[in-house]
Design an enzyme around this catalytic site. Structure first.
Site, mmCIF file in Angstrom:
data_model
loop_
_atom_site.group_PDB
_atom_site.id
_atom_site.type_symbol
_atom_site.label_atom_id
_atom_site.label_comp_id
_atom_site.label_asym_id
_atom_site.label_seq_id
_atom_site.Cartn_x
_atom_site.Cartn_y
_atom_site.Cartn_z
ATOM 1 N N ASP A 188 13.107 44.521 22.096
ATOM 2 C CA ASP A 188 13.335 43.269 22.489
ATOM 3 C C ASP A 188 12.516 42.409 21.559
ATOM 4 O OD1 ASP A 188 13.470 41.337 25.633
ATOM 5 O OD2 ASP A 188 11.969 40.883 24.102
ATOM 6 N N ASN A 196 13.720 29.517 19.907
ATOM 7 C CA ASN A 196 14.715 28.474 20.618
ATOM 8 C C ASN A 196 13.856 27.183 20.538
ATOM 9 O OD1 ASN A 196 17.061 29.783 20.813
ATOM 10 N ND2 ASN A 196 16.436 30.595 22.780
ATOM 11 N N HIS A 201 18.801 26.084 20.051
ATOM 12 C CA HIS A 201 19.584 27.392 20.352
ATOM 13 C C HIS A 201 20.301 27.840 19.454
ATOM 14 C CE1 HIS A 201 21.472 29.469 23.538
ATOM 15 N NE2 HIS A 201 20.439 29.418 24.389
ATOM 16 N N ASP A 205 20.611 31.594 18.190
ATOM 17 C CA ASP A 205 21.810 32.419 17.936
ATOM 18 C C ASP A 205 21.807 33.108 16.636
ATOM 19 O OD1 ASP A 205 22.618 31.966 20.421
ATOM 20 O OD2 ASP A 205 24.309 30.542 19.853
ATOM 21 N N GLU A 231 18.103 38.736 24.530
ATOM 22 C CA GLU A 231 17.538 38.957 22.978
ATOM 23 C C GLU A 231 17.164 40.525 23.131
ATOM 24 O OE1 GLU A 231 14.960 38.627 25.659
ATOM 25 O OE2 GLU A 231 13.415 38.306 24.056
HETATM 26 P P1 GH3 Z 1 8.633 38.440 24.594
HETATM 27 O O1 GH3 Z 1 7.740 38.732 23.365
HETATM 28 O O2 GH3 Z 1 7.519 38.808 25.645
HETATM 29 O O3 GH3 Z 1 9.728 39.288 24.699
HETATM 30 O O4 GH3 Z 1 8.855 36.794 24.804
HETATM 31 P P2 GH3 Z 1 10.143 36.167 24.702
HETATM 32 O O5 GH3 Z 1 9.704 34.618 24.254
HETATM 33 O O6 GH3 Z 1 11.004 36.901 23.556
HETATM 34 O O7 GH3 Z 1 10.794 36.556 26.028
HETATM 35 P P3 GH3 Z 1 11.391 35.517 27.219
HETATM 36 O O8 GH3 Z 1 12.174 36.356 28.195
HETATM 37 O O9 GH3 Z 1 10.328 34.576 27.855
HETATM 38 O O10 GH3 Z 1 12.404 34.599 26.478
HETATM 39 C C1 GH3 Z 1 13.739 35.144 25.940
HETATM 40 C C2 GH3 Z 1 14.454 33.724 25.605
HETATM 41 O O11 GH3 Z 1 15.772 34.337 24.951
HETATM 42 C C3 GH3 Z 1 14.925 32.908 26.804
HETATM 43 C C4 GH3 Z 1 16.456 32.781 26.612
HETATM 44 O O12 GH3 Z 1 16.588 31.421 26.663
HETATM 45 C C5 GH3 Z 1 16.639 33.285 25.143
HETATM 46 N N1 GH3 Z 1 17.869 33.774 24.951
HETATM 47 C C6 GH3 Z 1 18.519 34.556 25.932
HETATM 48 N N2 GH3 Z 1 19.921 34.545 25.421
HETATM 49 C C7 GH3 Z 1 20.019 34.057 24.541
HETATM 50 C C8 GH3 Z 1 21.316 33.520 23.608
HETATM 51 O O13 GH3 Z 1 22.440 34.001 23.585
HETATM 52 N N3 GH3 Z 1 21.107 32.728 22.534
HETATM 53 C C9 GH3 Z 1 19.732 31.985 22.268
HETATM 54 N N4 GH3 Z 1 19.306 31.086 21.414
HETATM 55 N N5 GH3 Z 1 18.645 32.219 23.201
HETATM 56 C C10 GH3 Z 1 18.704 33.213 24.301
HETATM 57 MG MG MG Z 2 11.665 38.666 24.069
#
Ligand code: GH3
Ligand code: MG
Length: 308
Positions: A188, A196, A201, A205, A231
Protein backbone atom coordinates in the site's frame (compact mmCIF):
# COMPACT_ATOMS: atom_id res chain seq x y z
CA UNK A 1 -16.60 0.91 -27.46
CA UNK A 2 -19.78 0.90 -29.53
CA UNK A 3 -22.36 -1.59 -28.43
CA UNK A 4 -24.30 -1.89 -31.68
CA UNK A 5 -23.08 -4.19 -34.42
CA UNK A 6 -22.21 -2.32 -37.58
CA UNK A 7 -23.23 -3.30 -41.09
CA UNK A 8 -20.17 -4.62 -42.96
CA UNK A 9 -18.98 -1.98 -45.43
CA UNK A 10 -15.89 -3.19 -47.28
CA UNK A 11 -16.27 -5.07 -50.54
CA UNK A 12 -15.96 -8.78 -49.80
CA UNK A 13 -13.67 -11.19 -51.64
CA UNK A 14 -15.31 -14.36 -52.87
CA UNK A 15 -13.46 -17.45 -54.03
CA UNK A 16 -15.21 -19.64 -56.60
CA UNK A 17 -13.95 -23.20 -57.07
CA UNK A 18 -15.52 -24.97 -60.05
CA UNK A 19 -14.01 -27.11 -62.81
CA UNK A 20 -16.51 -25.95 -65.45
CA UNK A 21 -15.17 -22.74 -67.05
CA UNK A 22 -18.66 -21.62 -68.06
CA UNK A 23 -19.80 -21.82 -64.40
CA UNK A 24 -16.71 -19.99 -63.18
CA UNK A 25 -17.30 -17.22 -65.67
CA UNK A 26 -21.04 -16.93 -65.15
CA UNK A 27 -20.84 -16.94 -61.33
CA UNK A 28 -17.86 -14.59 -61.45
CA UNK A 29 -19.67 -12.09 -63.62
CA UNK A 30 -22.80 -12.19 -61.46
CA UNK A 31 -20.76 -11.49 -58.32
CA UNK A 32 -18.57 -8.84 -59.92
CA UNK A 33 -21.76 -7.18 -61.14
CA UNK A 34 -22.73 -6.85 -57.47
CA UNK A 35 -19.33 -5.26 -56.67
CA UNK A 36 -17.69 -8.27 -55.01
CA UNK A 37 -14.03 -9.02 -55.63
CA UNK A 38 -13.85 -12.47 -57.21
CA UNK A 39 -11.12 -15.12 -57.41
CA UNK A 40 -11.66 -18.13 -59.68
CA UNK A 41 -10.00 -21.54 -59.29
CA UNK A 42 -10.68 -24.54 -61.57
CA UNK A 43 -9.43 -27.43 -59.38
CA UNK A 44 -9.81 -28.55 -55.78
CA UNK A 45 -6.12 -28.33 -55.06
CA UNK A 46 -5.82 -24.81 -56.46
CA UNK A 47 -8.94 -23.75 -54.59
CA UNK A 48 -7.55 -25.10 -51.34
CA UNK A 49 -4.19 -23.37 -51.81
CA UNK A 50 -5.88 -20.10 -52.70
CA UNK A 51 -8.15 -20.26 -49.63
CA UNK A 52 -5.27 -21.02 -47.26
CA UNK A 53 -2.70 -18.57 -48.63
CA UNK A 54 -5.11 -15.65 -48.72
CA UNK A 55 -8.37 -16.44 -46.92
CA UNK A 56 -11.39 -14.98 -48.76
CA UNK A 57 -14.57 -13.76 -47.05
CA UNK A 58 -16.70 -16.53 -48.56
CA UNK A 59 -16.26 -19.57 -50.79
CA UNK A 60 -18.58 -20.93 -53.46
CA UNK A 61 -17.58 -24.54 -53.83
CA UNK A 62 -18.47 -27.16 -56.40
CA UNK A 63 -18.69 -30.74 -55.10
CA UNK A 64 -17.57 -32.78 -58.07
CA UNK A 65 -14.07 -31.68 -58.92
CA UNK A 66 -11.40 -33.62 -60.82
CA UNK A 67 -8.87 -33.91 -58.00
CA UNK A 68 -10.03 -33.28 -54.40
CA UNK A 69 -13.82 -33.20 -54.02
CA UNK A 70 -15.71 -30.33 -52.41
CA UNK A 71 -16.55 -32.26 -49.22
CA UNK A 72 -12.91 -32.92 -48.53
CA UNK A 73 -11.92 -29.34 -49.27
CA UNK A 74 -14.60 -28.21 -46.83
CA UNK A 75 -13.38 -30.66 -44.17
CA UNK A 76 -9.80 -29.47 -44.51
CA UNK A 77 -10.70 -25.78 -44.39
CA UNK A 78 -12.80 -26.35 -41.27
CA UNK A 79 -9.84 -28.02 -39.55
CA UNK A 80 -7.51 -25.11 -40.25
CA UNK A 81 -7.79 -22.32 -37.62
CA UNK A 82 -7.03 -19.72 -40.31
CA UNK A 83 -9.88 -20.79 -42.58
CA UNK A 84 -12.40 -22.53 -40.32
CA UNK A 85 -14.70 -19.51 -40.06
CA UNK A 86 -14.97 -18.78 -43.78
CA UNK A 87 -18.56 -19.42 -44.85
CA UNK A 88 -18.72 -22.09 -47.55
CA UNK A 89 -21.68 -22.40 -49.91
CA UNK A 90 -21.82 -25.52 -52.05
CA UNK A 91 -22.98 -25.04 -55.62
CA UNK A 92 -23.68 -28.43 -57.10
CA UNK A 93 -25.69 -30.30 -59.68
CA UNK A 94 -26.09 -33.07 -57.09
CA UNK A 95 -29.63 -32.69 -55.88
CA UNK A 96 -29.72 -35.65 -53.56
CA UNK A 97 -30.73 -35.11 -49.92
CA UNK A 98 -27.78 -37.27 -48.81
CA UNK A 99 -25.30 -34.97 -50.57
CA UNK A 100 -26.90 -31.91 -49.01
CA UNK A 101 -26.79 -33.43 -45.53
CA UNK A 102 -23.15 -34.38 -46.04
CA UNK A 103 -22.37 -30.84 -47.18
CA UNK A 104 -23.85 -29.34 -44.03
CA UNK A 105 -22.21 -31.91 -41.78
CA UNK A 106 -18.81 -31.03 -43.27
CA UNK A 107 -19.38 -27.45 -42.17
CA UNK A 108 -21.01 -25.67 -45.14
CA UNK A 109 -23.44 -22.88 -44.36
CA UNK A 110 -25.60 -23.32 -47.45
CA UNK A 111 -26.27 -25.35 -50.57
CA UNK A 112 -27.39 -24.11 -53.98
CA UNK A 113 -28.33 -26.52 -56.76
CA UNK A 114 -27.39 -26.04 -60.39
CA UNK A 115 -28.81 -24.64 -62.54
CA UNK A 116 -28.90 -21.70 -60.18
CA UNK A 117 -30.68 -18.38 -60.36
CA UNK A 118 -28.46 -15.32 -60.11
CA UNK A 119 -30.75 -13.47 -57.69
CA UNK A 120 -30.85 -16.46 -55.33
CA UNK A 121 -27.05 -16.86 -55.30
CA UNK A 122 -26.61 -13.15 -54.61
CA UNK A 123 -29.18 -13.20 -51.80
CA UNK A 124 -27.54 -16.20 -50.13
CA UNK A 125 -24.04 -14.79 -50.49
CA UNK A 126 -25.16 -11.47 -48.98
CA UNK A 127 -26.88 -13.03 -45.97
CA UNK A 128 -23.95 -15.30 -45.12
CA UNK A 129 -21.42 -12.47 -45.44
CA UNK A 130 -23.59 -10.39 -43.15
CA UNK A 131 -23.91 -13.20 -40.58
CA UNK A 132 -20.20 -13.82 -40.65
CA UNK A 133 -19.32 -10.15 -40.26
CA UNK A 134 -21.68 -9.92 -37.27
CA UNK A 135 -20.17 -13.06 -35.76
CA UNK A 136 -16.66 -11.58 -36.08
CA UNK A 137 -17.81 -8.33 -34.47
CA UNK A 138 -19.43 -10.25 -31.63
CA UNK A 139 -16.25 -12.23 -31.02
CA UNK A 140 -14.22 -9.01 -30.92
CA UNK A 141 -16.66 -7.37 -28.55
CA UNK A 142 -16.67 -10.45 -26.33
CA UNK A 143 -12.88 -10.37 -26.15
CA UNK A 144 -13.01 -6.67 -25.30
CA UNK A 145 -15.66 -7.29 -22.62
CA UNK A 146 -13.56 -10.10 -21.20
CA UNK A 147 -10.56 -7.76 -21.02
CA UNK A 148 -12.60 -5.00 -19.38
CA UNK A 149 -14.04 -7.43 -16.86
CA UNK A 150 -10.67 -8.85 -15.81
CA UNK A 151 -8.32 -5.85 -15.83
CA UNK A 152 -8.02 -2.58 -14.01
CA UNK A 153 -8.65 0.28 -16.45
CA UNK A 154 -6.02 2.67 -15.02
CA UNK A 155 -3.03 0.33 -14.75
CA UNK A 156 -3.95 -2.48 -17.15
CA UNK A 157 -3.08 -5.17 -14.60
CA UNK A 158 -5.52 -7.77 -13.22
CA UNK A 159 -8.37 -6.48 -11.08
CA UNK A 160 -9.31 -7.89 -7.71
CA UNK A 161 -11.95 -10.26 -9.05
CA UNK A 162 -9.73 -11.96 -11.64
CA UNK A 163 -6.80 -12.09 -9.20
CA UNK A 164 -8.99 -13.97 -6.74
CA UNK A 165 -10.07 -16.48 -9.32
CA UNK A 166 -6.51 -17.14 -10.62
CA UNK A 167 -5.13 -17.26 -7.07
CA UNK A 168 -7.78 -19.77 -6.05
CA UNK A 169 -6.67 -21.93 -8.95
CA UNK A 170 -3.01 -21.74 -7.80
CA UNK A 171 -3.97 -22.55 -4.24
CA UNK A 172 -6.00 -25.61 -5.21
CA UNK A 173 -3.17 -26.88 -7.43
CA UNK A 174 -0.52 -26.28 -4.77
CA UNK A 175 -2.65 -28.23 -2.27
CA UNK A 176 -3.24 -31.08 -4.67
CA UNK A 177 0.41 -31.51 -5.65
CA UNK A 178 1.82 -30.66 -2.20
CA UNK A 179 3.91 -27.96 -3.80
CA UNK A 180 6.06 -25.75 -1.68
CA UNK A 181 4.37 -22.68 -0.26
CA UNK A 182 3.42 -19.65 -2.25
CA UNK A 183 3.76 -16.12 -1.02
CA UNK A 184 1.17 -13.37 -0.94
CA UNK A 185 2.45 -9.81 -0.79
CA UNK A 186 0.12 -6.89 -0.13
CA UNK A 187 1.49 -3.40 -0.56
CA UNK A 188 0.00 0.00 0.00
CA UNK A 189 1.46 3.35 -1.03
CA UNK A 190 2.38 5.48 1.96
CA UNK A 191 0.57 8.77 2.55
CA UNK A 192 -0.89 8.61 -0.92
CA UNK A 193 -3.67 10.99 0.03
CA UNK A 194 -1.04 13.70 0.42
CA UNK A 195 0.06 13.22 -3.20
CA UNK A 196 -3.51 13.69 -4.40
CA UNK A 197 -3.98 16.68 -2.12
CA UNK A 198 -0.75 18.36 -3.14
CA UNK A 199 -0.65 17.60 -6.89
CA UNK A 200 -4.19 16.63 -7.88
CA UNK A 201 -5.88 13.38 -8.78
CA UNK A 202 -4.32 13.15 -12.27
CA UNK A 203 -0.78 13.18 -10.86
CA UNK A 204 -1.98 10.66 -8.26
CA UNK A 205 -3.10 8.44 -11.14
CA UNK A 206 0.28 8.82 -12.85
CA UNK A 207 2.04 7.77 -9.67
CA UNK A 208 -0.16 4.66 -9.51
CA UNK A 209 0.79 3.78 -13.09
CA UNK A 210 4.52 4.34 -12.44
CA UNK A 211 4.44 2.26 -9.26
CA UNK A 212 2.68 -0.48 -11.24
CA UNK A 213 5.46 -0.41 -13.84
CA UNK A 214 8.22 -0.60 -11.24
CA UNK A 215 6.57 -3.59 -9.59
CA UNK A 216 5.88 -5.30 -12.89
CA UNK A 217 9.57 -5.05 -13.83
CA UNK A 218 10.57 -6.80 -10.63
CA UNK A 219 8.28 -9.81 -11.08
CA UNK A 220 8.54 -13.12 -12.91
CA UNK A 221 6.17 -14.22 -15.65
CA UNK A 222 4.52 -16.69 -13.26
CA UNK A 223 3.78 -14.15 -10.53
CA UNK A 224 0.21 -12.85 -10.33
CA UNK A 225 -0.01 -9.11 -9.90
CA UNK A 226 -3.22 -7.15 -9.38
CA UNK A 227 -4.65 -3.89 -8.19
CA UNK A 228 -6.33 -4.84 -4.94
CA UNK A 229 -7.96 -1.48 -4.23
CA UNK A 230 -7.30 2.26 -4.64
CA UNK A 231 -3.56 2.46 -3.86
CA UNK A 232 -3.17 -1.11 -2.70
CA UNK A 233 -1.64 -3.90 -4.82
CA UNK A 234 -1.35 -7.66 -4.38
CA UNK A 235 1.16 -10.21 -5.64
CA UNK A 236 1.01 -13.97 -5.56
CA UNK A 237 4.40 -15.57 -6.04
CA UNK A 238 4.17 -19.34 -6.64
CA UNK A 239 6.58 -21.79 -5.05
CA UNK A 240 8.25 -19.17 -2.92
CA UNK A 241 9.46 -19.79 0.62
CA UNK A 242 9.03 -17.17 3.34
CA UNK A 243 12.55 -15.70 2.94
CA UNK A 244 12.12 -15.56 -0.84
CA UNK A 245 8.88 -13.60 -0.57
CA UNK A 246 10.34 -11.18 1.98
CA UNK A 247 13.37 -10.72 -0.23
CA UNK A 248 11.16 -10.06 -3.26
CA UNK A 249 9.00 -7.59 -1.33
CA UNK A 250 12.07 -5.70 -0.18
CA UNK A 251 13.45 -5.52 -3.70
CA UNK A 252 10.11 -4.09 -4.89
CA UNK A 253 10.06 -1.64 -1.98
CA UNK A 254 13.48 -0.35 -2.99
CA UNK A 255 12.49 -0.05 -6.65
CA UNK A 256 9.56 2.19 -5.68
CA UNK A 257 11.41 4.34 -3.15
CA UNK A 258 14.72 4.44 -5.02
CA UNK A 259 14.01 7.00 -7.68
CA UNK A 260 11.72 10.01 -7.36
CA UNK A 261 8.51 10.07 -9.35
CA UNK A 262 8.20 13.55 -10.80
CA UNK A 263 6.56 15.80 -9.80
CA UNK A 264 5.46 13.97 -6.66
CA UNK A 265 8.98 13.33 -5.36
CA UNK A 266 9.91 10.22 -3.44
CA UNK A 267 7.05 7.71 -3.17
CA UNK A 268 7.24 4.84 -0.72
CA UNK A 269 5.08 1.82 0.01
CA UNK A 270 4.61 -0.56 2.92
CA UNK A 271 4.55 -4.32 2.43
CA UNK A 272 2.89 -7.24 4.22
CA UNK A 273 3.99 -10.82 3.42
CA UNK A 274 2.32 -14.15 4.25
CA UNK A 275 3.21 -17.64 3.04
CA UNK A 276 0.57 -20.30 2.54
CA UNK A 277 0.61 -23.31 4.82
CA UNK A 278 -1.16 -26.11 2.93
CA UNK A 279 -4.87 -26.33 3.64
CA UNK A 280 -5.34 -22.66 4.45
CA UNK A 281 -7.92 -20.81 2.40
CA UNK A 282 -7.05 -17.78 0.34
CA UNK A 283 -9.01 -15.33 2.50
CA UNK A 284 -7.07 -16.41 5.58
CA UNK A 285 -3.78 -15.99 3.78
CA UNK A 286 -4.63 -12.52 2.49
CA UNK A 287 -5.85 -11.53 5.96
CA UNK A 288 -2.45 -12.47 7.38
CA UNK A 289 -0.71 -10.42 4.68
CA UNK A 290 -3.03 -7.53 5.57
CA UNK A 291 -2.11 -7.75 9.27
CA UNK A 292 1.56 -7.76 8.29
CA UNK A 293 0.93 -4.67 6.15
CA UNK A 294 -0.65 -2.91 9.15
CA UNK A 295 2.43 -3.87 11.18
CA UNK A 296 4.59 -2.22 8.51
CA UNK A 297 2.47 0.95 8.59
CA UNK A 298 2.58 1.10 12.38
CA UNK A 299 6.31 0.49 12.50
CA UNK A 300 6.91 3.61 10.41
CA UNK A 301 6.06 2.73 6.75
CA UNK A 302 8.45 2.10 3.80
CA UNK A 303 9.26 -1.38 5.07
CA UNK A 304 8.36 -5.08 4.82
CA UNK A 305 6.75 -7.09 7.61
CA UNK A 306 5.61 -10.71 7.55
CA UNK A 307 3.20 -12.84 9.54
CA UNK A 308 3.54 -16.57 10.16
P1 GH3 B 1 -1.30 5.32 4.49
O1 GH3 B 1 0.16 5.59 4.46
O2 GH3 B 1 -1.79 5.05 5.87
O3 GH3 B 1 -1.68 4.25 3.54
O4 GH3 B 1 -2.01 6.67 4.02
P2 GH3 B 1 -2.75 6.95 2.65
O5 GH3 B 1 -2.91 8.42 2.52
O6 GH3 B 1 -2.03 6.28 1.55
O7 GH3 B 1 -4.10 6.19 2.86
P3 GH3 B 1 -5.59 6.63 2.79
O8 GH3 B 1 -6.36 5.33 2.77
O9 GH3 B 1 -5.93 7.64 3.83
O10 GH3 B 1 -5.74 7.35 1.39
C1 GH3 B 1 -5.68 6.66 0.17
C2 GH3 B 1 -6.05 7.64 -0.90
O11 GH3 B 1 -5.94 7.04 -2.21
C3 GH3 B 1 -7.47 8.11 -0.79
C4 GH3 B 1 -8.04 7.97 -2.19
O12 GH3 B 1 -8.69 9.13 -2.63
C5 GH3 B 1 -6.83 7.72 -3.05
N1 GH3 B 1 -7.14 6.93 -4.21
C6 GH3 B 1 -7.75 5.72 -4.27
N2 GH3 B 1 -7.85 5.30 -5.55
C7 GH3 B 1 -7.29 6.26 -6.33
C8 GH3 B 1 -7.10 6.41 -7.74
O13 GH3 B 1 -7.46 5.56 -8.55
N3 GH3 B 1 -6.48 7.52 -8.18
C9 GH3 B 1 -6.05 8.49 -7.31
N4 GH3 B 1 -5.44 9.56 -7.80
N5 GH3 B 1 -6.24 8.40 -5.97
C10 GH3 B 1 -6.84 7.30 -5.48
MG1 MG C 1 -1.89 4.19 1.53
Amino acid sequence: MTTILEEPTTAATILIVDDAPENLNLLGRILEGADYRVRRQPTGRMGLTSAVTSPPDLILLDIRLPDIDGFEICDRLKQNPDTKDIPIIFISALNDAGDKVRAFSSGAVDYVTKPFQAAEVLARVAIHLRHNAFRQQLEMKNRELERLATTDPLTGILNRRSFTSYAEHYRARADRYHQSGFGVILLDIDKFKRINDAFGHDIGDRVLVEVTERIRHGLREVDLFARWGGEEFIILSPETPQEGAIHLADRLRRSIAGEEIAPAGQVTASFGVAISHGGEDLDGLIRRADFALLDAKEAGRNQVQSRE
